[in-house]
Design a protein around this motif. Structure first.
Motif, PDB file in Angstrom:
ATOM      1  N   THR A  11       0.817  -1.217   0.000  1.00  9.61           N
ATOM      2  CA  THR A  11       0.000   0.000   0.000  1.00  9.61           C
ATOM      3  C   THR A  11       0.849   1.265   0.000  1.00  9.61           C
ATOM      4  O   THR A  11       0.332   2.358   0.225  1.00  9.61           O
ATOM      5  CB  THR A  11      -0.930   0.013   1.234  1.00  9.61           C
ATOM      6  N   SER A  12       2.138   1.137  -0.239  1.00 10.63           N
ATOM      7  CA  SER A  12       3.041   2.289  -0.134  1.00 10.63           C
ATOM      8  C   SER A  12       2.903   3.261  -1.299  1.00 10.63           C
ATOM      9  O   SER A  12       3.299   4.414  -1.199  1.00 10.63           O
ATOM     10  CB  SER A  12       4.492   1.811  -0.037  1.00 10.63           C
ATOM     11  N   SER A  13       2.349   2.799  -2.425  1.00 11.34           N
ATOM     12  CA  SER A  13       2.186   3.650  -3.599  1.00 11.34           C
ATOM     13  C   SER A  13       0.755   4.155  -3.710  1.00 11.34           C
ATOM     14  O   SER A  13      -0.181   3.519  -3.207  1.00 11.34           O
ATOM     15  CB  SER A  13       2.559   2.868  -4.863  1.00 11.34           C
ATOM     16  N   LYS A  14       0.595   5.294  -4.380  1.00 10.68           N
ATOM     17  CA  LYS A  14      -0.749   5.817  -4.643  1.00 10.68           C
ATOM     18  C   LYS A  14      -1.393   5.132  -5.845  1.00 10.68           C
ATOM     19  O   LYS A  14      -2.581   5.322  -6.101  1.00 10.68           O
ATOM     20  CB  LYS A  14      -0.686   7.330  -4.863  1.00 10.68           C
ATOM     21  N   ASP A  15      -0.599   4.356  -6.583  1.00  6.49           N
ATOM     22  CA  ASP A  15      -1.146   3.603  -7.715  1.00  6.49           C
ATOM     23  C   ASP A  15      -2.131   2.548  -7.223  1.00  6.49           C
ATOM     24  O   ASP A  15      -2.108   2.145  -6.056  1.00  6.49           O
ATOM     25  CB  ASP A  15      -0.026   2.901  -8.485  1.00  6.49           C
ATOM     26  N   ASN A  16      -2.965   2.096  -8.123  1.00  9.40           N
ATOM     27  CA  ASN A  16      -3.856   0.987  -7.807  1.00  9.40           C
ATOM     28  C   ASN A  16      -3.026  -0.208  -7.342  1.00  9.40           C
ATOM     29  O   ASN A  16      -2.015  -0.561  -7.971  1.00  9.40           O
ATOM     30  CB  ASN A  16      -4.685   0.622  -9.048  1.00  9.40           C
ATOM     31  N   ILE A  17      -3.435  -0.820  -6.242  1.00  8.08           N
ATOM     32  CA  ILE A  17      -2.709  -1.965  -5.682  1.00  8.08           C
ATOM     33  C   ILE A  17      -2.506  -3.067  -6.722  1.00  8.08           C
ATOM     34  O   ILE A  17      -1.495  -3.777  -6.710  1.00  8.08           O
ATOM     35  CB  ILE A  17      -3.459  -2.504  -4.452  1.00  8.08           C
ATOM     36  N   PHE A  18      -3.451  -3.194  -7.639  1.00 12.09           N
ATOM     37  CA  PHE A  18      -3.439  -4.293  -8.607  1.00 12.09           C
ATOM     38  C   PHE A  18      -2.930  -3.860  -9.984  1.00 12.09           C
ATOM     39  O   PHE A  18      -3.167  -4.546 -10.975  1.00 12.09           O
ATOM     40  CB  PHE A  18      -4.839  -4.903  -8.718  1.00 12.09           C
ATOM     41  N   LYS A  19      -2.191  -2.752 -10.034  1.00 14.46           N
ATOM     42  CA  LYS A  19      -1.698  -2.207 -11.304  1.00 14.46           C
ATOM     43  C   LYS A  19      -0.888  -3.236 -12.088  1.00 14.46           C
ATOM     44  O   LYS A  19      -1.082  -3.414 -13.293  1.00 14.46           O
ATOM     45  CB  LYS A  19      -0.850  -0.961 -11.027  1.00 14.46           C
ATOM     46  N   VAL A  20       0.027  -3.934 -11.409  1.00 16.27           N
ATOM     47  CA  VAL A  20       0.878  -4.914 -12.093  1.00 16.27           C
ATOM     48  C   VAL A  20       0.044  -6.072 -12.630  1.00 16.27           C
ATOM     49  O   VAL A  20       0.261  -6.545 -13.757  1.00 16.27           O
ATOM     50  CB  VAL A  20       1.979  -5.437 -11.151  1.00 16.27           C
ATOM     51  N   VAL A  21      -0.929  -6.525 -11.852  1.00 16.09           N
ATOM     52  CA  VAL A  21      -1.802  -7.612 -12.300  1.00 16.09           C
ATOM     53  C   VAL A  21      -2.546  -7.196 -13.565  1.00 16.09           C
ATOM     54  O   VAL A  21      -2.648  -7.957 -14.541  1.00 16.09           O
ATOM     55  CB  VAL A  21      -2.798  -8.009 -11.194  1.00 16.09           C
TER      56      VAL A  21
END
Length: 274
Positions: A11-21
């Motif tokens: 959760t350290s980034s403001k990006d969507n948690i599932f961005k890589v997925v």
């Protein structure tokens, strides 16, 4: 049968948690958590929201535990899972926390390594390990979720015996066929004769048998090791498996990305061969 990937809860980034997925275009992932400080309703709320936005389904929560963990034959038996008595209490608490988290996000189960469960059922430590697993499994049961063992440090018959003795209704297996090979515990295809009915998820990973008595075998890209994936997947289909194939490649960087993409392509090919 969906193809997905194991994905670290971060959760350290403001990006969507599932961005890589999403970048891999996977519809599903197994969410891997090690930081128990993230087991909060607030983090769970974010996970639910961002999974919906990314159109990603969490098929289970892989639950890490505090304390040391050494993945070899020397220190592994005294550091991994619920087997080492000195870490057992805090790890039971951590797994219950992950069970809460899984129930909050609507995941069907938590998964973990229980450790080097004693092969000798008359070992005085064996009933204590069974009791510890049962405590966690019963807590999961009370939350309406499953408790799934990831294969690894135990032989298939030890895993079956332990499931029978724990005895709750919510037990299953996240089968990592590579781990059976890396730990020298068995052949994945033959193991399905023993534990097949309990298999709920698959870790798509591969490896070579150990050639040193102190160290695990070498992990390699799926299809390059000793797991016969076409035969393994055909047998899974024969026994009625309908769960997810979750890719796990234990390296990092660009090579990991390339291997995940190649494994995705290979899995689709192997599915057609079933």
């Amino acid at each position: 049968m969906d193809i997905g990937v194991i994905h670290l809860l971060d959760t350290s980034s403001k990006d969507n948690i599932f961005k890589v997925v999403s970048e891999y275009s996977f519809p599903v992932c197994q969410l891997c958590g090690w930081d128990t400080a993230l087991c909060t309703p607030e983090v769970a709320e974010r996970v639910v929201k961002e999974a919906r936005e990314a159109n990603v389904r969490v098929c289970a929560v892989w639950a890490g535990v505090p304390g040391p963990g050494v993945w070899n034959f020397v220190e592994g038996p005294i550091t991994l899972g619920l087997v080492p008595e000195q870490y057992r209490e805090e790890r039971i608490k951590a797994l219950k926390g992950w069970a809460d988290f899984a129930s909050w996000i609507g995941a069907p189960a938590i998964i973990t390594h229980c450790g080097f469960i004693p092969e000798n059922m008359t070992d005085p430590e064996y009933p204590k390990v069974v009791d510890a697993i049962r405590e966690v499994a019963e807590y999961c049961e009370s939350k309406g979720i499953g408790f799934w063992f990831e294969t690894g440090q135990e032989t298939p018959i030890v895993l079956l015996r332990t499931i029978e003795r724990v005895g709750t209704s919510n037990l299953g297996i996240n089968m990592d066929p590579a781990n059976l090979i890396l730990y020298g515990k068995g052949n994945p295809v033959d193991a399905l004769d023993t534990i097949g009915p309990y298999v709920r998820n698959i870790h798509v990973k591969d490896g070579l048998y150990p050639t040193n008595g102190d160290r695990l075998g070498e992990e390699v890209r799926a299809g390059e090791g000793k797991v016969n994936y076409p035969v393994f997947m055909r047998k899974l289909k024969e026994i009625g498996f309908t769960g997810e194939y979750i890719i796990e490649r234990e390296i990092s960087g660009e090579e990991q990305r390339k291997d995940i993409l190649q494994t995705t392509s290979d899995l689709k090919m192997w599915m057609q061969e079933e």
